[in-house]
Design a protein around this motif. Sequence first.
Motif, mmCIF file in Angstrom:
data_model
loop_
_atom_site.group_PDB
_atom_site.id
_atom_site.type_symbol
_atom_site.label_atom_id
_atom_site.label_comp_id
_atom_site.label_asym_id
_atom_site.label_seq_id
_atom_site.Cartn_x
_atom_site.Cartn_y
_atom_site.Cartn_z
ATOM 1 N N THR B 41 0.839 -1.205 0.000
ATOM 2 C CA THR B 41 0.000 0.000 0.000
ATOM 3 C C THR B 41 0.872 1.253 0.000
ATOM 4 O O THR B 41 0.651 2.172 -0.788
ATOM 5 C CB THR B 41 -0.911 0.009 1.253
ATOM 6 N N ASP B 42 1.875 1.248 0.886
ATOM 7 C CA ASP B 42 2.769 2.418 0.956
ATOM 8 C C ASP B 42 3.491 2.620 -0.374
ATOM 9 O O ASP B 42 3.650 3.745 -0.854
ATOM 10 C CB ASP B 42 3.816 2.219 2.067
ATOM 11 N N TYR B 43 3.922 1.508 -0.954
ATOM 12 C CA TYR B 43 4.653 1.598 -2.218
ATOM 13 C C TYR B 43 3.757 2.172 -3.320
ATOM 14 O O TYR B 43 4.140 3.098 -4.040
ATOM 15 C CB TYR B 43 5.166 0.205 -2.615
ATOM 16 N N ALA B 202 -7.527 -4.498 -8.417
ATOM 17 C CA ALA B 202 -8.393 -3.323 -8.533
ATOM 18 C C ALA B 202 -8.112 -2.342 -7.399
ATOM 19 O O ALA B 202 -8.013 -1.135 -7.619
ATOM 20 C CB ALA B 202 -9.850 -3.767 -8.519
ATOM 21 N N MET B 203 -7.953 -2.878 -6.194
ATOM 22 C CA MET B 203 -7.676 -2.008 -5.050
ATOM 23 C C MET B 203 -6.316 -1.314 -5.221
ATOM 24 O O MET B 203 -6.164 -0.132 -4.888
ATOM 25 C CB MET B 203 -7.685 -2.854 -3.760
ATOM 26 N N ALA B 204 -5.348 -2.054 -5.774
ATOM 27 C CA ALA B 204 -4.020 -1.474 -5.997
ATOM 28 C C ALA B 204 -4.112 -0.273 -6.943
ATOM 29 O O ALA B 204 -3.444 0.747 -6.735
ATOM 30 C CB ALA B 204 -3.090 -2.534 -6.581
ATOM 31 N N VAL B 205 -4.956 -0.389 -7.966
ATOM 32 C CA VAL B 205 -5.130 0.721 -8.919
ATOM 33 C C VAL B 205 -5.696 1.933 -8.183
ATOM 34 O O VAL B 205 -5.249 3.068 -8.380
ATOM 35 C CB VAL B 205 -6.052 0.293 -10.100
ATOM 36 N N VAL B 224 -6.902 -5.588 2.127
ATOM 37 C CA VAL B 224 -7.207 -6.235 0.839
ATOM 38 C C VAL B 224 -5.916 -6.640 0.118
ATOM 39 O O VAL B 224 -5.825 -7.722 -0.467
ATOM 40 C CB VAL B 224 -8.064 -5.293 -0.051
ATOM 41 N N LEU B 225 -4.923 -5.760 0.180
ATOM 42 C CA LEU B 225 -3.682 -6.027 -0.576
ATOM 43 C C LEU B 225 -2.748 -7.015 0.118
ATOM 44 O O LEU B 225 -1.716 -7.387 -0.436
ATOM 45 C CB LEU B 225 -2.945 -4.714 -0.840
ATOM 46 N N LEU B 241 3.145 -5.483 -11.219
ATOM 47 C CA LEU B 241 3.081 -4.086 -10.782
ATOM 48 C C LEU B 241 2.989 -3.126 -11.963
ATOM 49 O O LEU B 241 2.381 -2.056 -11.863
ATOM 50 C CB LEU B 241 4.296 -3.751 -9.908
ATOM 51 N N GLU B 242 3.589 -3.510 -13.075
ATOM 52 C CA GLU B 242 3.505 -2.663 -14.270
ATOM 53 C C GLU B 242 2.081 -2.655 -14.833
ATOM 54 O O GLU B 242 1.620 -1.647 -15.347
ATOM 55 C CB GLU B 242 4.471 -3.159 -15.349
ATOM 56 N N GLU B 243 1.408 -3.798 -14.691
ATOM 57 C CA GLU B 243 0.026 -3.890 -15.160
ATOM 58 C C GLU B 243 -0.861 -2.927 -14.354
ATOM 59 O O GLU B 243 -1.700 -2.225 -14.910
ATOM 60 C CB GLU B 243 -0.474 -5.320 -14.974
#
Lengths: 189, 274
Positions: B41-43, B202-205, B224-225, B241-243
């Motif tokens: 999340t921080d990243y 989705a949450m990462a986005v 979630v992550l 991560l690129e996606e």
Amino acid sequence: MNNGGEAADQMVREALQVTEVAIKLSALGIKNALALSLAYAKENPKVKGKTSLDRLLREGKELKIIALQSKDVGQFKELAKQYGVLFAVVKDKAQNEKVDVMFKAEDVSKLNRIYEQLGYAIPKVTTADRKKDPTRRQSDSSLLTRGKNPLDIDPRPSVRATIMKLKNAAQKAAQAQEKVQNITAKEER
Amino acid sequence: MYEQRLPIEEWKAKKQAELKETIAAQKSALQEVVQDGQRLTDYLYGRGRLGSHITSGNAALVLQTLPQAWAVLTAKGWDQFGRRVNKGAKGIPQLVRVNGYYNVNSIFDVSMTYGNKPYPILEIKPELMDKAIKELERLSPVNIVYQNEGVVGYDAEQRALVFPPAMLKQEVLARLPAEIVIATAEQCEPGIAQEPYMRKTAMAVSVEFCGRFALPMPDTAAAVLDRMSDHIPPGEERKALEEIREMAVTIGDTVEKALGLQRGQSAPQRDEAR
């Protein structure tokens, strides 16, 4: 990770790739499904089997045409798929028994084989005789026209010929004058 | 005054070693990032804060060195922007592709620079929230519905993104990117929204989007992550991560353009090989 989970993740990965493209297309303003399906179709264009005439024409390659009995179209479709031939059927409403099949010229050899399998006689290759060179303009002076197109010949009168004519006339006049002078000199004596 | 020039072979070996070292550093940083939910999340939030235009590996190196970094440019980039890099500042190594070859470059955070020109902070003002939501709705394959009943988020039955009317606009905006990703994926593959990996991506986005516009990220983001690494095959962290970055960039750029927000930045980095 178990196998079931792996398979699901793989499915998600594939779905994500499609999602990425879909979001990008939406961002570009292409939102409807037609545009999406077109975009996917572009990625995976049809390369064999029956297609539309438009699609064939859009490829911009040389096309050939053959006639086929309407009843054989079904079998032809199967064989065309098997041999990897992309074709389009052109139907003539007035003539129901026969249809025309259009295909790319590069697939002729495959078509011959399909034609054989369908029991048709392979059309003979008729090569047109080499046309002779266009007849050159018949002229008295072969030097002027040989190797030249008649249109290339300058219609204006030749300057050199005019000068030569004038020179000849001047020479003749000079000779005549000399003769006259000689005669008058003889008479004076 | 100047250092003595190295012989060409020695210089080549030095550059190769630098390159290998940076690649290895990136790899280990990326592996660390996906280990737990909080770190990821921080990243992602940090990467969003950096503008999402820095590749995953480079962002991992920057955030590993300076977790609070929010604007990084090369020394030349800062020069062009109107600030100067402090004397003696040590740059953060970056892997960049120049003419098809990978090379190691250095970048500097805004905290390592001086000058009168402030670096603009990108944020969506309260009066622009509605416009941003409308712009995101344009990206979404389904409409946004405000109602109290039913699930919050993508509702497959209604084919809509459902949010309670009392929900803060900021919160809706923070959740929208994730719901758009899910709704779009559902259009392509019905039922895929239930997969945990899809929910996490989705949450990462969303988290990256929030980082980019200084929005508070959804409360459940870290939970979630968590355990994201379970879904990423070893060695494919960069690709995953690129996606996420690609989708966050598309959504973020659309909002940024629609709201007329501007961020001072050098040319975006090219995608890393997936």
